[in-house]
Design a protein around this motif. Structure first.
Motif, PDB file in Angstrom:
ATOM      1  N   TYR A 192       0.814  -1.210   0.000  1.00 20.92           N
ATOM      2  CA  TYR A 192       0.000   0.000   0.000  1.00 20.92           C
ATOM      3  C   TYR A 192       0.853   1.267   0.000  1.00 20.92           C
ATOM      4  N   MET A 193       2.142   1.136   0.338  1.00 28.78           N
ATOM      5  CA  MET A 193       3.037   2.302   0.383  1.00 28.78           C
ATOM      6  C   MET A 193       4.072   2.290  -0.731  1.00 28.78           C
ATOM      7  N   ARG A 194       4.168   1.200  -1.464  1.00 22.92           N
ATOM      8  CA  ARG A 194       5.203   1.083  -2.491  1.00 22.92           C
ATOM      9  C   ARG A 194       4.654   1.459  -3.859  1.00 22.92           C
ATOM     10  N   ALA A 220       3.599  14.079  -1.572  1.00 24.51           N
ATOM     11  CA  ALA A 220       4.535  13.120  -0.994  1.00 24.51           C
ATOM     12  C   ALA A 220       5.555  12.693  -2.046  1.00 24.51           C
ATOM     13  N   LEU A 221       6.819  12.640  -1.641  1.00 20.88           N
ATOM     14  CA  LEU A 221       7.896  12.220  -2.535  1.00 20.88           C
ATOM     15  C   LEU A 221       8.301  10.771  -2.326  1.00 20.88           C
ATOM     16  N   SER A 222       7.832  10.154  -1.264  1.00 23.16           N
ATOM     17  CA  SER A 222       8.128   8.753  -0.991  1.00 23.16           C
ATOM     18  C   SER A 222       6.954   8.162  -0.220  1.00 23.16           C
ATOM     19  N   GLY A 223       6.960   6.853  -0.084  1.00 25.28           N
ATOM     20  CA  GLY A 223       5.883   6.189   0.625  1.00 25.28           C
ATOM     21  C   GLY A 223       6.028   6.316   2.127  1.00 25.28           C
ATOM     22  N   GLY A 224       4.920   6.144   2.829  1.00 22.62           N
ATOM     23  CA  GLY A 224       4.939   6.221   4.284  1.00 22.62           C
ATOM     24  C   GLY A 224       3.552   6.041   4.856  1.00 22.62           C
ATOM     25  N   ARG A 225       3.443   6.274   6.162  1.00 21.13           N
ATOM     26  CA  ARG A 225       2.183   6.163   6.875  1.00 21.13           C
ATOM     27  C   ARG A 225       1.924   7.424   7.678  1.00 21.13           C
ATOM     28  N   LEU A 226       0.681   7.823   7.724  1.00 23.86           N
ATOM     29  CA  LEU A 226       0.276   8.988   8.502  1.00 23.86           C
ATOM     30  C   LEU A 226      -0.577   8.537   9.675  1.00 23.86           C
ATOM     31  N   LYS A 227      -0.199   8.955  10.876  1.00 23.34           N
ATOM     32  CA  LYS A 227      -1.002   8.692  12.060  1.00 23.34           C
ATOM     33  C   LYS A 227      -1.974   9.857  12.289  1.00 23.34           C
ATOM     34  N   TRP A 228      -2.846   9.664  13.266  1.00 20.38           N
ATOM     35  CA  TRP A 228      -3.826  10.707  13.576  1.00 20.38           C
ATOM     36  C   TRP A 228      -3.147  11.972  14.066  1.00 20.38           C
ATOM     37  N   ILE A 229      -2.027  11.832  14.755  1.00 22.32           N
ATOM     38  CA  ILE A 229      -1.327  13.014  15.269  1.00 22.32           C
ATOM     39  C   ILE A 229      -0.769  13.868  14.135  1.00 22.32           C
ATOM     40  N   HIS A 230      -0.428  13.247  13.008  1.00 20.31           N
ATOM     41  CA  HIS A 230       0.040  14.014  11.858  1.00 20.31           C
ATOM     42  C   HIS A 230      -1.106  14.792  11.221  1.00 20.31           C
ATOM     43  N   PHE A 231      -2.289  14.194  11.181  1.00 20.21           N
ATOM     44  CA  PHE A 231      -3.453  14.921  10.678  1.00 20.21           C
ATOM     45  C   PHE A 231      -3.723  16.157  11.519  1.00 20.21           C
ATOM     46  N   ILE A 238       0.457   5.973   2.407  1.00 25.73           N
ATOM     47  CA  ILE A 238       0.642   6.983   1.360  1.00 25.73           C
ATOM     48  C   ILE A 238       1.676   6.464   0.374  1.00 25.73           C
ATOM     49  N   LYS A 239       1.417   6.659  -0.920  1.00 22.39           N
ATOM     50  CA  LYS A 239       2.369   6.314  -1.964  1.00 22.39           C
ATOM     51  C   LYS A 239       3.079   7.569  -2.471  1.00 22.39           C
ATOM     52  N   LYS A 276       9.584  -4.495 -11.265  1.00 24.59           N
ATOM     53  CA  LYS A 276       8.390  -3.808 -11.764  1.00 24.59           C
ATOM     54  C   LYS A 276       8.616  -2.325 -11.956  1.00 24.59           C
ATOM     55  N   TRP A 277       9.292  -1.668 -10.999  1.00 26.95           N
ATOM     56  CA  TRP A 277       9.471  -0.216 -11.038  1.00 26.95           C
ATOM     57  C   TRP A 277      10.898   0.190 -11.366  1.00 26.95           C
ATOM     58  N   PHE A 278      11.806  -0.791 -11.598  1.00 26.54           N
ATOM     59  CA  PHE A 278      13.188  -0.521 -12.039  1.00 26.54           C
ATOM     60  C   PHE A 278      13.936   0.373 -11.042  1.00 26.54           C
ATOM     61  N   CYS A 279      13.847   0.006  -9.743  1.00 25.51           N
ATOM     62  CA  CYS A 279      14.600   0.672  -8.665  1.00 25.51           C
ATOM     63  C   CYS A 279      14.249   2.159  -8.505  1.00 25.51           C
ATOM     64  N   LYS A 280      13.120   2.564  -9.035  1.00 25.03           N
ATOM     65  CA  LYS A 280      12.740   3.979  -8.900  1.00 25.03           C
ATOM     66  C   LYS A 280      12.046   4.256  -7.581  1.00 25.03           C
ATOM     67  N   TYR A 281      11.320   3.304  -7.080  1.00 21.55           N
ATOM     68  CA  TYR A 281      10.584   3.456  -5.813  1.00 21.55           C
ATOM     69  C   TYR A 281      11.063   2.393  -4.838  1.00 21.55           C
ATOM     70  N   VAL A 282      11.169   2.762  -3.590  1.00 17.96           N
ATOM     71  CA  VAL A 282      11.654   1.838  -2.562  1.00 17.96           C
ATOM     72  C   VAL A 282      10.535   0.872  -2.178  1.00 17.96           C
TER      73      VAL A 282
END
Length: 239
Positions: A68-70, A88-99, A151-152, A233-239
């Motif tokens: 879901y993040m890749r 967003a420039l990279s994948g990650g997760r957002l918690k409620w505190i970030h909102f 987040i992607k 699949k993504w040729f090392c462009k996304y982690v």
């Protein structure tokens, strides 16, 4: 043969190099905001910390599902109101505190009379489990500790617009982007269009045939033996 003073002044004023002589200044016309459409709510809404389930339903648990993040975001990667936002420039997760951090920061800095802000992401919905402190291994899956929003790369987090210019809100969006748990940046609609054109131009004008895509597809050096399926699949462009 001498010229009179009036003709000399007319020649000096008419030259483009001397437009500011004698106190004459040419300022650009202020931008027009006739195309700006305001949503029903001008402020960011409060996101729920825990999703609401029907009565009698036990909150389901879930695996990590890092997919879901890749990879890139293929849907929500553009600005709906074509003004400004955070991407967003990279994948990650957002918690409620970030909102809450984003909502409070925007609410303090935003001018409600001529600006608006909207979310472009869902409230936290993916459960994250955690075992109790000091427990032994085993015993089944732990209890739900909190909820997150995956987040992607390329996803628009929120949008800020109205009767304002990018110079006014760039510093606000940049400070918020630096506090997020993944790489992000403040963008405008013009910046996104320029980035797409530049990427397409670089790919078209590239004279080096040995790109990462060429190396992986042709298995140069046996690289497919140690690359992950996501790299294939993504040729090392996304982690």
């Amino acid at each position: 043969m001498s010229l009179n003073l009036t003709s000399i002044l007319q020649r000096v004023i008419s030259t483009p190099q001397c437009t500011s002589i004698c106190g004459l200044k040419h300022f650009p016309a202020p931008p027009k905001y006739d195309h700006v459409h305001f949503p029903e709510r001008s402020k960011l809404t409060v996101m729920e910390r825990v999703p609401q389930f029907p009565p009698g339903l036990k909150p389901p648990k879930m695996q990590k599902r890092l997919r879901y993040m890749r990879g890139p975001e293929l849907v929500h990667n553009s600005l709906q109101y074509k003004q400004y936002g955070i991407q967003a420039l990279s994948g990650g997760r957002l918690k409620w505190i970030h909102f809450e951090m984003v909502r409070l920061a925007i609410g303090r800095k935003m001018d409600l009379n001529r600006m608006f802000a909207i979310w472009r992401i869902d409230a936290p919905w993916q459960p994250v489990t955690k075992m109790g402190q000091g427990q032994r291994l085993g015993g089944g899956k732990g209890a739900i500790d909190h909820y997150v929003t995956p987040i992607k790369a390329g996803r628009i987090i929120m949008e800020l617009g109205g009767k304002c210019e990018f110079v006014e809100v760039q510093d606000i969006l940049h400070k918020i982007a630096m506090k997020l748990p993944f790489k992000a940046m403040a963008v405008s609609h013009e910046m996104l269009e320029e980035m797409k054109l530049k990427e397409a131009e670089n790919e078209k004008n590239n004279v080096n045939p040995y790109t990462m895509k060429y190396l992986i597809q042709n298995n140069m050096g046996g690289c497919q033996n140690w690359l992950s399926p996501f790299d294939l699949k993504w040729f090392c462009k996304y982690v």
